[in-house]
Write a protein that holds these residues in place. Structure first.
Motif, PDB file in Angstrom:
ATOM      1  N   SER A 157      -6.942   4.223  39.583  1.00 13.74           N
ATOM      2  CA  SER A 157      -6.044   4.906  40.520  1.00 13.74           C
ATOM      3  C   SER A 157      -5.687   4.003  41.689  1.00 13.74           C
ATOM      4  CB  SER A 157      -6.709   6.189  41.041  1.00 13.74           C
ATOM      5  OG  SER A 157      -6.994   7.071  39.992  1.00 13.74           O
ATOM      6  N   THR A 158      -6.661   3.273  42.188  1.00 10.62           N
ATOM      7  CA  THR A 158      -6.397   2.360  43.305  1.00 10.62           C
ATOM      8  C   THR A 158      -5.426   1.259  42.896  1.00 10.62           C
ATOM      9  OG1 THR A 158      -8.651   2.779  44.106  1.00 10.62           O
ATOM     10  CG2 THR A 158      -7.485   0.885  45.043  1.00 10.62           C
ATOM     11  N   ILE A 159      -5.624   0.701  41.707  1.00  3.18           N
ATOM     12  CA  ILE A 159      -4.713  -0.338  41.213  1.00  3.18           C
ATOM     13  C   ILE A 159      -3.304   0.219  41.075  1.00  3.18           C
ATOM     14  CG2 ILE A 159      -4.169  -1.804  39.223  1.00  3.18           C
ATOM     15  CD1 ILE A 159      -7.179  -2.107  38.786  1.00  3.18           C
ATOM     16  N   ALA A 160      -3.181   1.427  40.524  1.00  2.00           N
ATOM     17  CA  ALA A 160      -1.856   2.031  40.351  1.00  2.00           C
ATOM     18  C   ALA A 160      -1.171   2.249  41.697  1.00  2.00           C
ATOM     19  CB  ALA A 160      -1.985   3.353  39.601  1.00  2.00           C
ATOM     20  N   LEU A 161      -1.925   2.706  42.699  1.00  2.00           N
ATOM     21  CA  LEU A 161      -1.338   2.924  44.021  1.00  2.00           C
ATOM     22  C   LEU A 161      -0.870   1.623  44.650  1.00  2.00           C
ATOM     23  CD1 LEU A 161      -3.819   5.556  45.520  1.00  2.00           C
ATOM     24  CD2 LEU A 161      -1.436   5.944  44.884  1.00  2.00           C
ATOM     25  N   ILE A 162      -1.687   0.587  44.537  1.00  2.00           N
ATOM     26  CA  ILE A 162      -1.351  -0.686  45.191  1.00  2.00           C
ATOM     27  C   ILE A 162      -0.148  -1.340  44.531  1.00  2.00           C
ATOM     28  CG2 ILE A 162      -2.173  -3.029  45.674  1.00  2.00           C
ATOM     29  CD1 ILE A 162      -4.984  -1.873  45.921  1.00  2.00           C
TER      30      ILE A 162
ATOM     31  N   LEU B 184     -11.219  -4.755  40.029  1.00  2.00           N
ATOM     32  CA  LEU B 184     -10.008  -4.459  40.805  1.00  2.00           C
ATOM     33  C   LEU B 184      -9.291  -5.746  41.209  1.00  2.00           C
ATOM     34  CD1 LEU B 184      -9.559  -1.765  43.497  1.00  2.00           C
ATOM     35  CD2 LEU B 184      -8.805  -4.072  43.991  1.00  2.00           C
ATOM     36  N   VAL B 185     -10.023  -6.693  41.764  1.00  2.00           N
ATOM     37  CA  VAL B 185      -9.407  -7.940  42.230  1.00  2.00           C
ATOM     38  C   VAL B 185      -8.856  -8.741  41.049  1.00  2.00           C
ATOM     39  CG1 VAL B 185      -9.828 -10.130  43.401  1.00  2.00           C
ATOM     40  CG2 VAL B 185     -10.839  -8.028  44.303  1.00  2.00           C
ATOM     41  N   VAL B 186      -9.643  -8.853  39.970  1.00  2.00           N
ATOM     42  CA  VAL B 186      -9.191  -9.619  38.802  1.00  2.00           C
ATOM     43  C   VAL B 186      -7.976  -8.953  38.161  1.00  2.00           C
ATOM     44  CG1 VAL B 186      -9.844 -10.408  36.500  1.00  2.00           C
ATOM     45  CG2 VAL B 186     -11.473 -10.584  38.375  1.00  2.00           C
ATOM     46  N   ALA B 187      -7.990  -7.629  38.060  1.00  2.00           N
ATOM     47  CA  ALA B 187      -6.852  -6.916  37.471  1.00  2.00           C
ATOM     48  C   ALA B 187      -5.596  -7.097  38.304  1.00  2.00           C
ATOM     49  CB  ALA B 187      -7.183  -5.432  37.322  1.00  2.00           C
ATOM     50  N   MET B 188      -5.752  -7.112  39.630  1.00  2.00           N
ATOM     51  CA  MET B 188      -4.591  -7.358  40.488  1.00  2.00           C
ATOM     52  C   MET B 188      -4.041  -8.766  40.286  1.00  2.00           C
ATOM     53  SD  MET B 188      -3.700  -4.700  42.201  1.00  2.00           S
ATOM     54  CE  MET B 188      -2.647  -5.545  43.377  1.00  2.00           C
ATOM     55  N   ILE B 189      -4.914  -9.731  40.091  1.00  2.00           N
ATOM     56  CA  ILE B 189      -4.466 -11.116  39.866  1.00  2.00           C
ATOM     57  C   ILE B 189      -3.753 -11.233  38.519  1.00  2.00           C
ATOM     58  CG2 ILE B 189      -5.275 -13.483  39.480  1.00  2.00           C
ATOM     59  CD1 ILE B 189      -7.535 -12.891  41.464  1.00  2.00           C
ATOM     60  N   LYS B 190      -4.291 -10.545  37.499  1.00  2.00           N
ATOM     61  CA  LYS B 190      -3.759 -10.652  36.135  1.00  2.00           C
ATOM     62  C   LYS B 190      -2.869  -9.475  35.756  1.00  2.00           C
ATOM     63  CE  LYS B 190      -5.939 -14.455  34.986  1.00  2.00           C
ATOM     64  NZ  LYS B 190      -5.208 -15.695  34.617  1.00  2.00           N
TER      65      LYS B 190
ATOM     66  N   LEU C 290      -7.799   4.000  51.564  1.00  2.00           N
ATOM     67  CA  LEU C 290      -8.349   5.139  52.305  1.00  2.00           C
ATOM     68  C   LEU C 290      -8.132   6.445  51.551  1.00  2.00           C
ATOM     69  CD1 LEU C 290      -9.674   6.123  54.925  1.00  2.00           C
ATOM     70  CD2 LEU C 290      -7.378   6.289  55.924  1.00  2.00           C
ATOM     71  N   ALA C 291      -6.978   6.595  50.909  1.00  2.00           N
ATOM     72  CA  ALA C 291      -6.687   7.826  50.154  1.00  2.00           C
ATOM     73  C   ALA C 291      -7.697   8.032  49.025  1.00  2.00           C
ATOM     74  CB  ALA C 291      -5.263   7.767  49.602  1.00  2.00           C
ATOM     75  N   VAL C 292      -8.011   6.964  48.292  1.00  2.00           N
ATOM     76  CA  VAL C 292      -8.979   7.079  47.195  1.00  2.00           C
ATOM     77  C   VAL C 292     -10.365   7.408  47.734  1.00  2.00           C
ATOM     78  CG1 VAL C 292     -10.080   5.842  45.301  1.00  2.00           C
ATOM     79  CG2 VAL C 292      -7.643   5.542  45.710  1.00  2.00           C
TER      80      VAL C 292
END
Length: 246
Positions: free
Chosen positions: A84-89, A162-168, A104-106
């Protein structure tokens, strides 16, 4: 969707807007966000320990339903919060303020159960719960301390993913239609890996300790079966909700 370059334009441009300063912010917030996840897992662990002490050597239908809900909260909900956090960002405007609000929402949603309990339960209920916890024998505190490592490891695993998924993210989501499948994979594959990791660790400990190795192996297989059952229930519920959306 750009067919020539095989990527989702919106996600591609959002990913390109993330600067080094934003990356530092994401890493810092992911560590703070991990605290809320660890706290939620820890609360579920304590609840299950208390449940085990009061339902020892008995088969109780409502207690088993509650146990399944606790296992889902321990193994699946943290990774749902991750996806959910990844989808929001990745689908929101890229700015420091938006990213802070999304994290903060999550965290607020993860703490929603505690907020509702404070709103609807009286002081009498708090005292009743505290008395119940105090009546649990000392061996339960040893179990809680033994789970300390796993709780922190699972929380840090969520932050790393989370960080790796955001990078990739461009590799995970080659087209816009793939976003929901990528989020599904980021929820259930790490959850399954965590369950298998628990099983392997428990099996190794059972083979090393004490005279009642057979009993410990049976207990380990029972816990693994319960975890897989809770995982299956969470997956079925998710699939039903997906079908209802279609």
């Amino acid at each position: 969707y750009d067919k020539e370059n095989a990527h989702c334009d919106f996600i591609f441009h959002n990913r390109r807007k993330i600067s080094y300063q934003i990356w530092v912010l994401i890493i810092f917030l992911s560590l703070l966000w991990t605290l809320a996840i660890c706290q939620d897992i820890e609360e579920a662990t304590i609840e299950e320990i208390v449940l085990d002490r009061h339902m020892r050597d008995t088969l109780n239908g409502p207690a088993e339903v509650l146990r399944v809900a606790i296992r889902i909260r321990k193994f699946v909900i943290p990774f749902m919060a991750l996806s959910s956090t990844i989808a929001l960002i990745i689908t929101d405007a890229v700015s420091s303020k938006a990213i802070i609000f999304n994290f903060l929402a999550v965290c607020i949603i993860l703490e929603a159960d505690n907020g509702l309990a404070a709103l609807f339960l009286s002081k009498h209920h708090d005292e009743m719960v505290n008395n119940t916890v105090r009546n649990v024998d000392c061996s339960a505190s040893g179990l809680a301390q033994g789970s300390f490592f796993w709780i922190r490891a699972q929380g840090l695993l969520c932050a790393v993913i989370l960080v790796v998924a955001m990078i990739k993210i461009e590799w995970l989501v080659p087209s816009c239609d793939w976003l929901k499948w990528a989020l599904y994979a980021l929820t259930y594959w790490p959850a399954l890996a965590t369950i298998v990791g628990h099983f392997i660790y428990s099996a190794i400990c059972a083979s090393r300790n004490g005279p009642s190795v057979g009993e410990k192996i049976i207990r380990t297989l029972t816990e693994y079966s319960r975890n897989i059952f809770a995982f299956s229930i969470a997956s079925i519920i998710t699939n039903i909700l997906q079908i209802m959306r279609w």
